[in-house]
Design a protein around this motif. Structure first.
Motif, PDB file in Angstrom:
ATOM      1  N   LEU A 128       0.442  -1.313   0.201  1.00 25.42           N
ATOM      2  CA  LEU A 128      -0.246   0.123   0.202  1.00 25.42           C
ATOM      3  C   LEU A 128       0.815   0.830  -0.180  1.00 25.42           C
ATOM      4  CD1 LEU A 128      -3.061   0.928   0.106  1.00 25.42           C
ATOM      5  CD2 LEU A 128      -2.333   0.984   2.872  1.00 25.42           C
ATOM      6  N   TYR A 139       0.320   4.820  -0.015  1.00 24.94           N
ATOM      7  CA  TYR A 139      -0.173   5.912   0.836  1.00 24.94           C
ATOM      8  C   TYR A 139       0.945   6.869   1.442  1.00 24.94           C
ATOM      9  CZ  TYR A 139      -4.680   3.923  -0.534  1.00 24.94           C
ATOM     10  OH  TYR A 139      -6.264   3.116  -1.057  1.00 24.94           O
ATOM     11  N   SER A 140       1.673   6.719   2.213  1.00 25.38           N
ATOM     12  CA  SER A 140       2.102   7.581   3.347  1.00 25.38           C
ATOM     13  C   SER A 140       3.591   8.069   2.609  1.00 25.38           C
ATOM     14  CB  SER A 140       2.786   7.236   4.553  1.00 25.38           C
ATOM     15  OG  SER A 140       0.951   6.555   5.122  1.00 25.38           O
ATOM     16  N   GLY A 200       1.572  11.858   6.112  1.00 26.40           N
ATOM     17  CA  GLY A 200       0.796  10.848   6.716  1.00 26.40           C
ATOM     18  C   GLY A 200      -0.331  10.778   7.396  1.00 26.40           C
ATOM     19  N   THR A 201      -0.983  11.484   8.584  1.00 18.37           N
ATOM     20  CA  THR A 201      -2.460  11.519   9.225  1.00 18.37           C
ATOM     21  C   THR A 201      -2.648  13.102   7.537  1.00 18.37           C
ATOM     22  OG1 THR A 201      -1.053  11.932  11.072  1.00 18.37           O
ATOM     23  CG2 THR A 201      -3.415  13.187  10.686  1.00 18.37           C
ATOM     24  N   PHE A 218       6.523   3.442   4.912  1.00 22.24           N
ATOM     25  CA  PHE A 218       6.123   2.811   5.318  1.00 22.24           C
ATOM     26  C   PHE A 218       5.157   1.744   4.307  1.00 22.24           C
ATOM     27  CE2 PHE A 218       5.495   6.646   8.415  1.00 22.24           C
ATOM     28  CZ  PHE A 218       6.367   5.811   9.500  1.00 22.24           C
ATOM     29  N   SER A 233       4.692  -0.816   3.488  1.00 23.77           N
ATOM     30  CA  SER A 233       4.694  -1.965   4.486  1.00 23.77           C
ATOM     31  C   SER A 233       4.848  -3.401   2.879  1.00 23.77           C
ATOM     32  CB  SER A 233       4.135  -2.516   5.470  1.00 23.77           C
ATOM     33  OG  SER A 233       4.037  -2.229   6.625  1.00 23.77           O
ATOM     34  N   THR A 241      11.115  -1.935  12.752  1.00 23.57           N
ATOM     35  CA  THR A 241       9.759  -1.269  14.435  1.00 23.57           C
ATOM     36  C   THR A 241      10.429  -2.179  15.643  1.00 23.57           C
ATOM     37  OG1 THR A 241       8.065  -3.178  13.543  1.00 23.57           O
ATOM     38  CG2 THR A 241       7.720  -1.418  12.147  1.00 23.57           C
ATOM     39  N   MET A 244       1.170  -0.174  17.172  1.00 23.76           N
ATOM     40  CA  MET A 244       1.118   0.056  15.584  1.00 23.76           C
ATOM     41  C   MET A 244      -1.014   0.565  15.355  1.00 23.76           C
ATOM     42  SD  MET A 244       1.106   0.340  12.579  1.00 23.76           S
ATOM     43  CE  MET A 244       0.750  -0.208  11.306  1.00 23.76           C
ATOM     44  N   PHE A 298      -2.666   4.289  15.649  1.00 24.65           N
ATOM     45  CA  PHE A 298      -2.870   5.279  14.460  1.00 24.65           C
ATOM     46  C   PHE A 298      -2.414   4.833  13.481  1.00 24.65           C
ATOM     47  CE2 PHE A 298       1.535   4.187  15.594  1.00 24.65           C
ATOM     48  CZ  PHE A 298       2.581   3.421  14.270  1.00 24.65           C
ATOM     49  N   SER A 349      -5.068   7.155  12.653  1.00 21.95           N
ATOM     50  CA  SER A 349      -4.585   7.948  13.729  1.00 21.95           C
ATOM     51  C   SER A 349      -6.301   8.573  15.143  1.00 21.95           C
ATOM     52  CB  SER A 349      -4.032   8.761  14.322  1.00 21.95           C
ATOM     53  OG  SER A 349      -4.226  10.318  14.174  1.00 21.95           O
ATOM     54  N   GLU A 383      -5.451   9.934  16.950  1.00 18.98           N
ATOM     55  CA  GLU A 383      -6.238  11.438  17.859  1.00 18.98           C
ATOM     56  C   GLU A 383      -7.349  11.963  16.663  1.00 18.98           C
ATOM     57  OE1 GLU A 383      -3.010  10.378  18.122  1.00 18.98           O
ATOM     58  OE2 GLU A 383      -2.031  10.988  19.678  1.00 18.98           O
ATOM     59  N   ILE A 384      -7.165  11.474  15.071  1.00 19.50           N
ATOM     60  CA  ILE A 384      -7.735  12.134  14.204  1.00 19.50           C
ATOM     61  C   ILE A 384      -9.458  12.112  14.620  1.00 19.50           C
ATOM     62  CG2 ILE A 384      -7.777  12.414  11.868  1.00 19.50           C
ATOM     63  CD1 ILE A 384      -6.208  13.997  12.701  1.00 19.50           C
ATOM     64  N   GLN A 394     -11.630  13.711  16.804  1.00 16.93           N
ATOM     65  CA  GLN A 394     -12.366  14.778  15.963  1.00 16.93           C
ATOM     66  C   GLN A 394     -13.221  14.497  15.135  1.00 16.93           C
ATOM     67  OE1 GLN A 394      -8.880  16.678  14.406  1.00 16.93           O
ATOM     68  NE2 GLN A 394      -7.670  16.967  15.484  1.00 16.93           N
TER      69      GLN A 394
HETATM   70  C1  LIG Z   1       4.360  -0.001  10.980  1.00 15.12           C
HETATM   71  C2  LIG Z   1       3.941   0.316   9.780  1.00 15.12           C
HETATM   72  C3  LIG Z   1       3.423  -0.092   8.279  1.00 15.12           C
HETATM   73  C4  LIG Z   1       2.733   1.055   7.885  1.00 15.12           C
HETATM   74  N1  LIG Z   1       2.803   0.861   6.506  1.00 15.12           N
HETATM   75  C5  LIG Z   1       2.039   1.591   5.768  1.00 15.12           C
HETATM   76  C6  LIG Z   1       1.793   1.144   4.061  1.00 15.12           C
HETATM   77  O1  LIG Z   1       2.020   0.055   4.222  1.00 15.12           O
HETATM   78  N2  LIG Z   1       1.249   2.293   3.062  1.00 15.12           N
HETATM   79  C7  LIG Z   1       0.996   3.558   4.089  1.00 15.12           C
HETATM   80  O2  LIG Z   1       0.498   4.116   3.154  1.00 15.12           O
HETATM   81  N3  LIG Z   1       1.450   3.473   4.885  1.00 15.12           N
HETATM   82  C8  LIG Z   1       1.355   2.715   6.496  1.00 15.12           C
HETATM   83  N4  LIG Z   1       1.795   4.059   7.447  1.00 15.12           N
HETATM   84  C9  LIG Z   1       1.902   5.062   7.525  1.00 15.12           C
HETATM   85  C10 LIG Z   1       1.145   5.294   8.751  1.00 15.12           C
HETATM   86  O3  LIG Z   1      -0.498   4.825   8.292  1.00 15.12           O
HETATM   87  C11 LIG Z   1       1.021   6.277   9.229  1.00 15.12           C
HETATM   88  O4  LIG Z   1       2.113   6.073  10.586  1.00 15.12           O
HETATM   89  C12 LIG Z   1      -0.286   7.369  10.207  1.00 15.12           C
HETATM   90  O5  LIG Z   1      -1.071   7.958   9.059  1.00 15.12           O
HETATM   91  C13 LIG Z   1       0.372   8.365  10.541  1.00 15.12           C
HETATM   92  O6  LIG Z   1       1.450   9.166   9.659  1.00 15.12           O
HETATM   93  P1  LIG Z   1       2.492   9.730  10.800  1.00 15.12           P
HETATM   94  O7  LIG Z   1       3.221   8.411  10.812  1.00 15.12           O
HETATM   95  O8  LIG Z   1       2.799  10.568   9.429  1.00 15.12           O
HETATM   96  O9  LIG Z   1       2.106  10.264  11.640  1.00 15.12           O
HETATM   97  P2  LIG Z   1       1.860  12.194  11.539  1.00 15.12           P
HETATM   98  O10 LIG Z   1       0.813  12.161  10.468  1.00 15.12           O
HETATM   99  O11 LIG Z   1       3.247  12.908  11.857  1.00 15.12           O
HETATM  100  O12 LIG Z   1       0.848  11.905  13.360  1.00 15.12           O
HETATM  101  C14 LIG Z   1       2.098  12.238  14.359  1.00 15.12           C
HETATM  102  C15 LIG Z   1       1.806  12.038  15.334  1.00 15.12           C
HETATM  103  O13 LIG Z   1       0.059  13.532  15.334  1.00 15.12           O
HETATM  104  C16 LIG Z   1      -0.897  13.414  15.518  1.00 15.12           C
HETATM  105  N5  LIG Z   1      -2.263  14.648  14.596  1.00 15.12           N
HETATM  106  C17 LIG Z   1      -1.385  14.389  13.070  1.00 15.12           C
HETATM  107  N6  LIG Z   1      -2.318  16.061  12.855  1.00 15.12           N
HETATM  108  C18 LIG Z   1      -2.732  16.252  13.717  1.00 15.12           C
HETATM  109  C19 LIG Z   1      -4.396  16.793  14.061  1.00 15.12           C
HETATM  110  N7  LIG Z   1      -4.551  17.098  12.209  1.00 15.12           N
HETATM  111  N8  LIG Z   1      -4.875  17.214  15.100  1.00 15.12           N
HETATM  112  C20 LIG Z   1      -4.839  16.201  16.292  1.00 15.12           C
HETATM  113  N9  LIG Z   1      -3.679  15.580  16.525  1.00 15.12           N
HETATM  114  C21 LIG Z   1      -3.048  15.280  14.956  1.00 15.12           C
HETATM  115  C22 LIG Z   1      -1.276  12.036  14.934  1.00 15.12           C
HETATM  116  O14 LIG Z   1      -2.321  11.321  15.643  1.00 15.12           O
HETATM  117  C23 LIG Z   1      -0.271  11.588  15.207  1.00 15.12           C
HETATM  118  O15 LIG Z   1       0.082  11.013  16.987  1.00 15.12           O
HETATM  119  C24 LIG Z   1       2.207   2.226   8.412  1.00 15.12           C
HETATM  120  C25 LIG Z   1       3.277   3.133   9.792  1.00 15.12           C
HETATM  121  C26 LIG Z   1       3.271   1.850  10.531  1.00 15.12           C
HETATM  122  C27 LIG Z   1       4.704   2.715  11.278  1.00 15.12           C
END
Ligand SMILES: Cc1cc2nc3c(=O)[nH]c(=O)nc-3n(C[C@H](O)[C@H](O)[C@H](O)COP(=O)(O)OP(=O)(O)OC[C@H]3O[C@@H](n4cnc5c(N)ncnc54)[C@H](O)[C@@H]3O)c2cc1C
Length: 387
Positions: A123, A125-126, A131-132, A156, A158, A201, A362, A365, A369, A371-372, A375
């Protein structure tokens, strides 16, 4: 209250249990998700495919069984309880999205092979800065004749090191508002220009950073219309809703904890007789019932054609945070032994709770996540203005 499920659903539950007893041995049931190897998972998915269970809600001509939403829910619940794999990016996101938005050629090329467990998808996406706030993604897809050229970085990703294809979101219009310039593609992971770097991880599982350098993908592998990708990504989340967090996975951990506490004896100290341990177990069992009811409600809503967007958020938040409370309690009840890894002769339950503790981070979030999701509950559920 009468929570009885229809007879056909209960019969299906028994069929699933018989299948698990035959095909998913006890030795695998007690492993954490990260300990089950990709090969073990693929082999098992091929067996699910033979039953028509990998894409069970789809029509027969695509390898499905036209099973109902409730049957699908019971399937996921039962498989998750026994720690058995039951869905992948290919089955939960790619196949249903293709069914709705794919061309006839895309459907006939990919869905039967997904249903047969022959191909797998990563997948994509990120990204490092998305991310979020996924709609900020920057990996670029530029049209060049009858191909797009991809350049950028994904985080990420995976399974990128194992999967046959990537379900990739890329920016096709840099001038449009950020949600309106994204398209979705199926990219062959053997295409020249893709580099995969491992990210490990804390639970020991592998994910990846991937680098896309002039990777070419045919226009015929774009899904739906150009620049409509965000809409398709959001719709795909609807397909995940009932399976977004299987409460039965926590129930299995709880059952194992109770089983362990019942007989544990640390040189005369018996946790089962400790008032604090008993109180914690009682609290967890109450929370587990709450989580189960929230989950049944969301599944029932989907079966009635409703969209449980804030109700599914409640399941995910309550279930994942309960899992953290439970594994935290387990490691405390087991005292310092609770930190020992699988393989140590002194590790209680062969390190099961230590692994479960690490794996419980894991889900809080992943797939949105907490937090979102809070909301979402505040805005869509309680009618508060968007934050
Ligand atoms: C082990 C693992 C496997 C994964 N596998 C995949 C995959 O296969 N494909 C893929 O596309 N992605 C994958 N992901 C990515 C995962 O979907 C993201 O980690 C997730 O979307 C959060 O994005 P970020 O890590 O950039 O955190 P950030 O977006 O930087 O967020 C960090 C923190 O801030 C908080 N936050 C951010 N914005 C706000 C807001 N507006 N209001 C309140 N709180 C907020 C978040 O809730 C979080 O707690 C994986 C992640 C991990 C750790």
């Amino acid at each position: 209250m009468d929570f009885q499920l229809p007879d056909n659903v209960e019969e299906f539950r028994s069929e699933i249990k018989e299948f698990i007893d035959a095909e998913w041995p006890e030795s695998l049931r007690n492993k954490s998700q990260t300990e089950i190897s990709y090969e073990e998972e693929r082999t098992f998915c091929k067996k699910l495919a033979k039953k028509g269970w990998l894409v069970m809600s789809l029509p027969e001509e695509y390898g499905g069984k036209r099973r109902s939403i409730l049957e699908q829910y019971i399937f996921q619940e039962t498989m998750a309880y026994y720690g058995a794999p039951y869905g992948t990016t290919a089955t939960t996101i790619v196949a249903p999205t293709l069914m709705r938005y794919g061309t006839d050629e895309q459907k006939s090329t990919f869905i039967p092979r997904i249903a047969a467990g022959e191909i797998d998808f990563a997948l994509g996406y990120s990204e490092p800065n998305a991310g979020t706030d996924l709609a900020s993604l920057q990996l670029r897809a530029e049209l060049d004749g009858d191909e797009y050229v991809l350049n950028g970085t994904k985080m990420f990703t995976s399974l990128a090191h194992k999967a046959d294809y990537c379900w990739l979101a890329a920016r096709t219009d840099t001038d449009a508002p950020k949600h309106k310039g994204i398209s979705l593609f199926i990219v062959d992971m053997k295409a020249p220009g893709i580099t995969t770097r491992p990210l490990w991880t804390m639970g020991g599982g592998r994910t990846n950073q991937t680098f896309w350098d002039n990777v070419r993908v045919p226009v015929s592998q774009r899904i739906g219309e150009e620049n409509q990708g965000w809409y398709y990504v959001a719709t795909a989340l609807d397909f995940e809703r009932i399976g977004v967090f299987p409460v039965s996975r926590v129930r299995r951990q709880f059952d194992r904890l109770v089983e362990y506490v019942r007989t544990a004896d640390f040189g005369g100290y018996r946790p089962a007789q400790d008032p604090d341990v008993r109180r914690r177990i009682a609290d967890l069992s109450t929370d587990l019932e709450v989580a189960q009811m929230l989950s049944y409600r969301a599944a029932w809503m989907v079966s009635q054609g409703q969209v449980p967007n804030y109700e599914a958020a409640m399941v995910k938040i309550f279930g994942t945070e309960l899992q953290q409370r439970l594994t935290h309690t387990a490691t405390q009840v087991l005292e310092l032994y609770g930190q020992l890894l699988e393989g140590s002769p002194h590790a209680p339950a062969n390190g099961y709770f230590e692994q479960a503790y690490e794996a419980a981070v894991m889900p809080t979030f992943g797939a949105g996540s907490n937090e979102i999701l809070r909301q979402i509950i505040a805005a869509r559920g309680m009618g508060l203005p968007r934050g």
